[in-house]
Design a protein around this motif. Structure first.
Motif, mmCIF file in Angstrom:
data_model
loop_
_atom_site.group_PDB
_atom_site.id
_atom_site.type_symbol
_atom_site.label_atom_id
_atom_site.label_comp_id
_atom_site.label_asym_id
_atom_site.label_seq_id
_atom_site.Cartn_x
_atom_site.Cartn_y
_atom_site.Cartn_z
ATOM 1 N N ALA A 172 -10.614 -6.283 13.002
ATOM 2 C CA ALA A 172 -10.215 -4.881 13.074
ATOM 3 C C ALA A 172 -10.815 -4.071 11.932
ATOM 4 C CB ALA A 172 -8.695 -4.775 13.044
ATOM 5 N N SER A 173 -11.644 -4.702 11.140
ATOM 6 C CA SER A 173 -12.298 -3.958 10.068
ATOM 7 C C SER A 173 -13.724 -4.444 9.928
ATOM 8 C CB SER A 173 -11.573 -4.186 8.752
ATOM 9 O OG SER A 173 -12.394 -3.738 7.703
ATOM 10 N N ASN A 174 -14.660 -3.495 9.851
ATOM 11 C CA ASN A 174 -16.058 -3.862 9.623
ATOM 12 C C ASN A 174 -16.245 -4.526 8.277
ATOM 13 O OD1 ASN A 174 -17.655 -3.327 11.802
ATOM 14 N ND2 ASN A 174 -17.884 -1.164 11.300
ATOM 15 N N TYR A 175 -15.264 -4.334 7.398
ATOM 16 C CA TYR A 175 -15.397 -4.857 6.044
ATOM 17 C C TYR A 175 -14.653 -6.162 5.862
ATOM 18 C CZ TYR A 175 -16.940 -0.137 5.313
ATOM 19 O OH TYR A 175 -17.615 1.043 5.405
ATOM 20 N N ARG A 214 -5.190 -12.095 7.898
ATOM 21 C CA ARG A 214 -5.088 -10.650 8.118
ATOM 22 C C ARG A 214 -6.464 -10.014 8.288
ATOM 23 N NH1 ARG A 214 -0.508 -7.731 5.918
ATOM 24 N NH2 ARG A 214 -2.036 -6.098 5.528
ATOM 25 N N ASP A 215 -6.491 -8.882 9.024
ATOM 26 C CA ASP A 215 -7.720 -8.142 9.206
ATOM 27 C C ASP A 215 -7.892 -7.063 8.146
ATOM 28 O OD1 ASP A 215 -9.039 -9.331 11.271
ATOM 29 O OD2 ASP A 215 -7.974 -8.227 12.828
ATOM 30 N N SER A 216 -6.962 -6.958 7.235
ATOM 31 C CA SER A 216 -7.081 -5.956 6.172
ATOM 32 C C SER A 216 -6.374 -6.483 4.935
ATOM 33 C CB SER A 216 -6.428 -4.641 6.613
ATOM 34 O OG SER A 216 -6.281 -3.785 5.493
ATOM 35 N N ASN A 217 -6.868 -6.065 3.773
ATOM 36 C CA ASN A 217 -6.214 -6.483 2.528
ATOM 37 C C ASN A 217 -5.199 -5.444 2.053
ATOM 38 O OD1 ASN A 217 -7.969 -4.481 1.775
ATOM 39 N ND2 ASN A 217 -8.943 -5.624 0.124
ATOM 40 N N VAL A 218 -4.882 -4.471 2.924
ATOM 41 C CA VAL A 218 -3.945 -3.411 2.543
ATOM 42 C C VAL A 218 -2.558 -3.698 3.121
ATOM 43 C CG1 VAL A 218 -3.441 -0.938 2.749
ATOM 44 C CG2 VAL A 218 -5.816 -1.709 2.521
ATOM 45 N N ASP A 219 -1.566 -3.561 2.279
ATOM 46 C CA ASP A 219 -0.175 -3.651 2.750
ATOM 47 C C ASP A 219 0.189 -2.262 3.295
ATOM 48 O OD1 ASP A 219 2.435 -4.199 3.187
ATOM 49 O OD2 ASP A 219 3.005 -4.355 1.065
ATOM 50 N N PHE A 220 0.072 -2.106 4.617
ATOM 51 C CA PHE A 220 0.263 -0.777 5.219
ATOM 52 C C PHE A 220 1.695 -0.289 5.047
ATOM 53 C CE2 PHE A 220 -2.907 -2.852 8.192
ATOM 54 C CZ PHE A 220 -4.015 -2.221 7.646
ATOM 55 N N ARG A 221 1.876 1.027 5.185
ATOM 56 C CA ARG A 221 3.233 1.586 5.176
ATOM 57 C C ARG A 221 3.973 1.178 6.455
ATOM 58 N NH1 ARG A 221 4.116 3.142 0.176
ATOM 59 N NH2 ARG A 221 2.986 4.944 -0.590
ATOM 60 N N LEU A 222 3.230 1.219 7.577
ATOM 61 C CA LEU A 222 3.835 0.769 8.841
ATOM 62 C C LEU A 222 3.717 -0.753 8.903
ATOM 63 C CD1 LEU A 222 2.288 3.404 11.308
ATOM 64 C CD2 LEU A 222 4.676 3.280 10.553
ATOM 65 N N PRO A 223 4.536 -1.411 9.725
ATOM 66 C CA PRO A 223 4.409 -2.876 9.819
ATOM 67 C C PRO A 223 3.001 -3.287 10.280
ATOM 68 C CG PRO A 223 6.421 -2.103 10.896
ATOM 69 C CD PRO A 223 5.636 -0.887 10.540
ATOM 70 N N TYR A 224 2.473 -4.361 9.686
ATOM 71 C CA TYR A 224 1.098 -4.811 9.977
ATOM 72 C C TYR A 224 0.868 -4.998 11.474
ATOM 73 C CZ TYR A 224 -2.985 -7.871 10.161
ATOM 74 O OH TYR A 224 -4.212 -8.420 10.475
ATOM 75 N N ASP A 225 1.807 -5.685 12.144
ATOM 76 C CA ASP A 225 1.615 -5.957 13.578
ATOM 77 C C ASP A 225 1.561 -4.670 14.381
ATOM 78 O OD1 ASP A 225 1.486 -8.592 13.112
ATOM 79 O OD2 ASP A 225 3.582 -9.023 13.600
#
Ligand code: SF4
Length: 529
Positions: free
Chosen positions: A514-517, A390-401
């Protein structure tokens, strides 16, 4: 001020790790320059290098320029490393290589200060800022440079006042190989944006150097060969507005004395637009760019992330005000917020068009340790720390894809050459026209500088104007700049524009983070020679 009272002499190797390729480090622009190989000289490690006892020989290696060699490691008695989360894997790799030479390795800087457990192999962890932990570390190395039996964690309780900071050892860095020069006046920020680790790491009451220190640092940067652009890496240049106002007249004087050799840039909150008295002095000091963390044009989202201060003036009006003082706005944007909706991407692209900001770093939300966001997501069970894909460690509210494909679409559309060059054209016509007219310095007229410009023009004309697949758009813009005799504007806009276009193309087909971090490793670590 240096560490004092240490008689023993130790040879210290300071190694700065490579960056993973990222939007904000402009790699695609480097081949168009006259030999730039890295982004900015690292303040933290150069500060430590300057703080070491005066009789300790120091080598500084930035692995973005060249890797530390066998000879470097054999020369050294101990190794110091510093960096950010995004460089975590590279820092651990430097440690592994140094241990191959049985050297003690210490790590300091923002990443280890927030997450000591990321660095289990290092011999010394220096947690916090320059202070008593630093003195303790140096005393230990002076007594015995060999590797301790187990990891030693040193935490700064008593920080060195920034007014006592030595000038970073810029002379050790190959400053001409950097895209930008760097300097720091203050540390910390009074705000508490939910996603940001600055207040937790550096405090809410900004600490300051004196204007005299900054003038001395600028003199030293110039002496070391830095001209062109210098970036104030302060977390928020107006974190203490009075301090900014105190400093600016000194910068104006310095620019007058040296013939405006440096174009200045900084990071500041967007509410700077409410302070024309600051903006006016910044224009006089030849600030040409301000990075503002706009994050999102959605007021509901700004409120939710505790960034209400971005709404102290309507956002577009704030940007226009800053432009009217001759300063281009660079903006940070975050996608994947809890408030995002399926139509957020479209709204963002409309904002990009309306704001006419050429350079927006559009990232997916990433939860950093030691932030309120991290704590909240942990409580909600929405941190994903065990999925490297994954490009983020956050479980987004919207689907990741859906979030990632919206990010890719935004990158693709925002950086279409026609759109980007239209935004640059606006900046040339409006923003840059509002800058003070600075004299042509002897430095600018020097053969070395003319040669530099010619090399860059040759590279730009050949690589973009002849070989580039967006050459038609390029030439339309370039010929306009040439007609105005604006060679500097031509070089700066097309060089940065090229990076943005190429990076965005990679991003839109999934070849960039997708994330600088994000610490997803997309590059091999640097092996020792
Ligand atoms: S204003 Fe900027 S530096 Fe300050 S807390 Fe917010 S994001 Fe961090």
């Amino acid at each position: 001020m240096r560490a004092e009272g240490i008689e023993t002499v130790r040879r210290i190797l300071c190694v700065f790790p490579r960056y993973t390729s990222s939007f904000g480090t402009f790699e695609y622009a480097y081949p168009l320059t006259d030999g730039v190989q890295a982004f900015m000289p690292p303040q933290g490690l150069l500060l430590i290098a300057a703080y070491l006892p005066a009789n300790w020989p120091v080598r500084f290696i930035d692995e973005n320029i060249r890797p530390a060699t066998t000879e470097d490691f054999e020369w050294a008695e101990a190794v110091l490393v510093s960096g950010m989360h995004i460089q975590r894997q590279q820092m651990n790799d430097i440690c592994r290589r140094a241990h191959g030479f049985n050297l003690a390795v210490a790590i300091g800087g923002p990443s280890v200060s927030a997450c000591p457990d990321y660095y289990p192999s290092f011999d010394y962890l220096h947690v916090g800022e320059l202070g008593d932990a630093t003195d303790d570390l140096l005393a230990r190395l002076a007594r015995d440079p060999s590797r301790p039996e187990q990891q030693v964690v040193l935490k700064t309780a008593d920080r060195v006042a920034m007014t006592d900071f030595p000038i970073p050892a810029y002379e050790l860095a190959e400053v001409k190989k950097y895209f930008l020069g760097s300097i720091q006046y203050s540390s910390g920020c009074p705000y508490q944006c939910e996603f940001c680790d600055i207040p937790g790491l550096y405090g809410r009451n900004p600490r300051l150097k004196s204007p005299q220190q900054i003038v001395a640092e600028l003199d030293k940067l110039l002496e070391c060969g830095v001209t062109g652009s210098v970036y104030f890496v302060d977390d928020n240049f107006i974190g203490n507005r009075k301090a900014a106002l105190d400093l600016l007249p000194h910068l104006v004087e310095w620019q007058k004395r040296t013939g405006y050799v440096m174009r200045l840039a900084c990071e500041a909150t967007l509410n700077i637009a409410k302070r024309p008295e600051i903006l006016e002095k910044m224009r006089d000091a030849f600030f040409v760019t301000i990075f503002c963390g706009i994050e999102t044009p959605d007021p509901e989202a700004l409120k939710a992330m505790q960034k209400d201060h971005n709404m102290m003036v309507p956002i577009l009006e704030g940007i226009h005000t800053i432009n009217s003082f001759g300063m281009e706005v660079v903006s940070g944007i975050i996608m994947g917020l809890d408030t995002d909706k399926p139509e957020t991407g479209e709204a963002l692209l409309a904002f990009v068009d309306e704001s006419r900001i050429p350079l927006l770093t559009i990232n997916l939300l990433q939860a950093l340790p030691k932030t309120p966001l991290w704590d909240r997501l942990e409580r909600e069970g929405r941190l994903i720390n065990d999925d490297d894909s994954r490009d983020s460690n956050v479980d987004f509210r919207l689907p990741y894809d859906q979030v990632v494909s919206s990010w890719r679409k935004c990158m693709e559309v925002a950086y279409e050459p026609e759109k980007l060059y239209a935004r640059y054209q606006y900046q040339c016509d409006y923003t840059y026209a509002n800058r003070i007219k600075v004299p042509v310095t002897p430095e600018q007229k020097s053969w070395a500088n003319i040669k530099r410009g010619l090399i860059m023009l040759r590279n730009i004309f050949w690589k973009i104007g002849v070989l580039g697949d967006y050459r038609r758009v390029f030439w339309k813009f370039a010929l306009g700049r040439l007609r105005h005799g604006d060679i500097e504007g031509l070089i700066a806009s097309t060089m940065i524009g090229h990076h943005l276009i190429m990076f965005a193309r990679d991003a839109s087909v999934g070849q960039q983070n997708a994330s600088n971090y994000s610490i997803r490793l997309r590059e091999a670590s640097v092996p020792a020679e």
